[in-house]
Scaffold this motif. Structure first.
Motif, PDB file in Angstrom:
ATOM      1  N   SER A 200     -24.529  -5.818  46.456  1.00 18.25           N
ATOM      2  CA  SER A 200     -24.449  -4.712  45.507  1.00 18.25           C
ATOM      3  C   SER A 200     -25.771  -4.518  44.771  1.00 18.25           C
ATOM      4  O   SER A 200     -26.443  -5.490  44.416  1.00 18.25           O
ATOM      5  CB  SER A 200     -23.330  -4.984  44.495  1.00 18.25           C
ATOM      6  N   ASP A 201     -26.122  -3.269  44.522  1.00 13.60           N
ATOM      7  CA  ASP A 201     -27.312  -2.995  43.718  1.00 13.60           C
ATOM      8  C   ASP A 201     -26.934  -2.519  42.318  1.00 13.60           C
ATOM      9  O   ASP A 201     -27.789  -2.092  41.544  1.00 13.60           O
ATOM     10  CB  ASP A 201     -28.219  -1.968  44.402  1.00 13.60           C
ATOM     11  N   THR A 202     -25.635  -2.608  41.979  1.00 15.47           N
ATOM     12  CA  THR A 202     -25.187  -2.196  40.645  1.00 15.47           C
ATOM     13  C   THR A 202     -24.498  -3.318  39.879  1.00 15.47           C
ATOM     14  O   THR A 202     -24.277  -3.194  38.675  1.00 15.47           O
ATOM     15  CB  THR A 202     -24.214  -1.007  40.738  1.00 15.47           C
ATOM     16  N   GLN A 203     -24.139  -4.414  40.561  1.00 18.49           N
ATOM     17  CA  GLN A 203     -23.437  -5.508  39.896  1.00 18.49           C
ATOM     18  C   GLN A 203     -23.979  -6.847  40.388  1.00 18.49           C
ATOM     19  O   GLN A 203     -23.995  -7.119  41.590  1.00 18.49           O
ATOM     20  CB  GLN A 203     -21.936  -5.433  40.168  1.00 18.49           C
ATOM     21  N   LEU A 204     -24.436  -7.678  39.455  1.00 21.47           N
ATOM     22  CA  LEU A 204     -24.883  -9.029  39.767  1.00 21.47           C
ATOM     23  C   LEU A 204     -23.665  -9.910  39.998  1.00 21.47           C
ATOM     24  O   LEU A 204     -22.799 -10.028  39.131  1.00 21.47           O
ATOM     25  CB  LEU A 204     -25.717  -9.580  38.604  1.00 21.47           C
ATOM     26  N   ARG A 205     -23.597 -10.549  41.159  1.00 21.42           N
ATOM     27  CA  ARG A 205     -22.470 -11.415  41.501  1.00 21.42           C
ATOM     28  C   ARG A 205     -22.982 -12.827  41.759  1.00 21.42           C
ATOM     29  O   ARG A 205     -23.836 -13.035  42.628  1.00 21.42           O
ATOM     30  CB  ARG A 205     -21.731 -10.874  42.730  1.00 21.42           C
TER      31      ARG A 205
END
Length: 368
Positions: A200-205
């Motif tokens: 994802s490029d919108t949420q750090l997991r």
């Protein structure tokens, strides 16, 4: 998040034969001025930031340069780097993780313009300062926001980690990682992988193993010494006694601190940081103590996956974390095979070195 494989920079590198009154860093910045942002946000003060130290060889792919160092020596290595300093390195295994940190920072700055509770990435490398020009060019090429460098010219950078208030250190050198852990700094070994899954490029997991990562290896020692049945008995008898903290507990705590800033703005359900516990523990037999330990610490985990000894790969393939921490190389290798960027935490009773599929060739004296 897709990764840029890198193209030659259009800006030319500094002429090392010319005489300049400016520092070489300033020359590099001036020559790259057309392709770099005209205004960058001010980096936070180290004492306020969540500082992530990354080695050059995990942020970028420097395998070719490493071969030159190993086969031809340091002087040829430096010469090659200078001759190619306008050619950016391609992304390494930590690249997507660092980009995700910057994406979180962007959202934090929008919500809290004056706050310095942000991620701050520091490039920690024992490379010679001459190589720094190519690193700067590469960082500008990929539009990364990394203003703090620590280049030690062949010496270990570990002594500087505390000075930078480092919360997490990532390196390709297991010896350096062990040194950091001995200093009480969260650290993990990262490996070059043939396959890296798009994330994802919108949420750090961020995904964590439990025992010997978030927690101490107390329970793991019981299992190793006495078997599974005794392990279950021990956990049942001690389910109301919190486990001692493991090496990555502080990093989870730092992530939780930033998560609460988003929660305070009503963004719990769409928070750009998400954490996962991926453990071989069984839920009914030994999961209670793990969850009660986190609660006693005042920490939340967004998702807890108790696998009861099943492989972790399928779960990680579904999660697609930017980074996964485990103390057992068996799980690290399994995660790497399906494209998860997996890091080894060399802590506790379960230690091992990679057997296949992961490149771990460098020595402690090699440039990082």
């Amino acid at each position: 998040m897709s990764q840029n494989n890198g193209h030659t920079l259009t800006a030319r590198g500094p002429d090392l034969t010319s005489i300049s009154n400016r520092a070489p860093w300033e020359d590099a910045r001036m020559k790259l001025k057309p392709s770099t942002p005209t205004r960058k946000p001010k980096p936070p003060k180290p004492e306020n930031a969540i500082t992530i130290g990354v080695s050059a060889r995990v942020l970028f792919n420097m395998e070719k340069e490493q071969q030159i160092y190993e086969q031809q020596g340091l002087e040829d290595y430096i010469k090659y780097q200078v001759e190619h300093e306008t050619q950016p390195f391609s992304p390494g295994p930590a690249f997507s993780f660092v980009k995700a940190l910057e994406a979180v920072n962007t959202q934090l700055r929008e919500l809290y313009p004056d706050s310095e509770e942000l991620f701050d990435v520091v490039l920690m490398t024992n490379n010679h300062a001459y190589v720094g020009l190519r690193l700067i060019n590469t960082i500008n090429h990929h539009q990364l926001f990394i203003e703090r460098f620590c280049m030690t010219g062949g010496n270990s950078p570990i002594g500087y980690l505390k000075a930078y208030h480092t919360n997490l250190y990532l390196s390709s050198d297991p010896d350096k990682v062990r040194e950091a852990l001995e200093e009480g700094i969260a650290a993990a070994t990262m490996f070059t992988q043939e396959k890296i899954t798009e994330v994802s490029d919108t949420q750090l997991r961020v995904a964590f193993d439990g025992d010997a990562v978030l927690f101490s290896d107390e329970s793991e020692r019981i299992y190793k010494a006495h078997g599974l049945d005794k392990f279950f008995e021990h956990e049942k008898a001690h389910e109301n006694k919190p486990l001692d903290h493991g090496p990555l507990k502080g990093f989870l705590e730092a992530l939780g601190k930033l998560q609460k800033k988003f929660y305070g703005k009503g963004q719990r359900m769409d928070c750009p940081i998400r954490t996962y516990l991926v453990t071989a523990r069984s839920a009914a037999s030994s999961g209670t103590r793990a969850l009660k330990t986190l609660r006693s610490w005042g920490l939340e985990i967004d998702e807890a996956l108790f696998l009861a000894g099943a492989p972790k790969g399928p779960m990680l393939e579904k999660i697609r974390p930017h980074i996964f921490f485990d103390d057992q190389m068996f799980h690290v290798e399994g995660a790497a095979e399906i494209g998860t960027v997996a890091c080894h935490v060399p802590y506790g009773i379960s230690q091992g070195m990679p057997k296949k599929g992961i490149n771990d060739k460098e020595t402690s004296s090699a440039p990082k």
